[in-house]
Design an enzyme around this catalytic site. Sequence first.
Site, PDB file in Angstrom:
ATOM      1  N   HIS A  39      -4.249  -9.073   3.382  1.00 32.16           N
ATOM      2  CA  HIS A  39      -5.724  -8.845   3.629  1.00 32.16           C
ATOM      3  C   HIS A  39      -6.290  -9.891   4.671  1.00 32.16           C
ATOM      4  CE1 HIS A  39      -6.365  -7.367  -0.567  1.00 32.16           C
ATOM      5  NE2 HIS A  39      -6.140  -6.413  -0.039  1.00 32.16           N
ATOM      6  N   ARG A  42       0.893  -1.122   0.113  1.00 39.30           N
ATOM      7  CA  ARG A  42       0.050   0.019  -0.181  1.00 39.30           C
ATOM      8  C   ARG A  42       0.848   1.245  -0.056  1.00 39.30           C
ATOM      9  NH1 ARG A  42      -2.002  -3.687   3.977  1.00 39.30           N
ATOM     10  NH2 ARG A  42      -4.226  -4.137   3.516  1.00 39.30           N
ATOM     11  N   TYR A  90      -9.370  -7.618  -5.760  1.00 41.14           N
ATOM     12  CA  TYR A  90      -8.291  -7.032  -6.125  1.00 41.14           C
ATOM     13  C   TYR A  90      -7.836  -7.542  -7.281  1.00 41.14           C
ATOM     14  CZ  TYR A  90      -7.238  -3.802  -2.400  1.00 41.14           C
ATOM     15  OH  TYR A  90      -7.382  -2.779  -1.254  1.00 41.14           O
ATOM     16  N   LYS A 115      -2.329  -2.152   7.762  1.00 39.76           N
ATOM     17  CA  LYS A 115      -3.581  -2.022   8.456  1.00 39.76           C
ATOM     18  C   LYS A 115      -3.605  -2.849   9.967  1.00 39.76           C
ATOM     19  CE  LYS A 115      -6.540  -0.559   4.801  1.00 39.76           C
ATOM     20  NZ  LYS A 115      -7.771  -0.841   3.973  1.00 39.76           N
ATOM     21  N   ARG A 159      -0.940  -2.046  -7.079  1.00 40.08           N
ATOM     22  CA  ARG A 159      -1.261  -3.063  -6.160  1.00 40.08           C
ATOM     23  C   ARG A 159      -2.298  -4.164  -6.797  1.00 40.08           C
ATOM     24  NH1 ARG A 159      -1.487  -4.404  -0.461  1.00 40.08           N
ATOM     25  NH2 ARG A 159      -3.610  -4.708   0.382  1.00 40.08           N
TER      26      ARG A 159
END
Length: 273
Positions: A247, A131, A256, A155, A224
């Site tokens: 993820h 990211r 994605y 994240k 990405r």
Amino acid sequence: MFLSSKDIEGCSSRTLKYYRDIISKFIEYIDKLLSKVTTDDIRIYLSHYKEISNCSAVTMDNIRRVFSSFFAWLEDEDYILKSPVRRIHKVKTATVVKETLSDENIERLRDGCTHIRELVIIELLISTGMRIGELVNLDISDIDFEDRSCVVLGKGNKQREVYFDARTKIHLKQYLNSRKDNETALFISKIKPYHRISISSVESIIRNLGKKLNIQRVHPHKFRRTMATMAIDKGMPIEQVQKLLGHTKIDTTMHYAMVNQANVKYSHRKYMS
């Protein structure tokens, strides 16, 4: 207090700002105590918002999700008895096959770079699938040249290891050898006083490069998605792509990664004809 709890959970500053903006607009519009907010209040607001903004179904569902998170938190913390968002269902959205970068355009972007820093940014994005926030937060010490890998903070403040190819390694070393500073950040500004570059700077660099080369809709996230699609297209198991992208749910990875249609056609002829 809600934003503080989300901050502790590991939400990025961008996400927190998005939450603040969405909830503040709602509170200003509704003009009543949160404990008095009803399901109909939220439905009317969402309808009003859609009408004045003419936004997409995806945006509407994102707003609904913010409300759901906020009122669920109010319920958990005993500020309200029951979340009024419970009876508001997910907004139906169309499944759109999002574009990826072609091999030719990736090469054009590489050739179009006028500074080694820009080239390394592109190489890392397409090679690792990280990211943009993970990219700008990288320090030089995070890079393992021997293993051709680096540790990124994703994240939820979760660390994971991603990998880059030999080409990226060569350009990375060239970039670091060209620097005359003592900064710990991997990517810094070109001129003094040197400092870590921001997300908006990277977005601007890539967007301007795309415009210069007349390549439509070039942005960091597209690299990405391209990496994920290429990996699956070449036979990498979806679970491993999920691990590389960081993820939590495999469904997110599937959104994605759009498998190359030519390969679907080939496989149909191979197995079904």
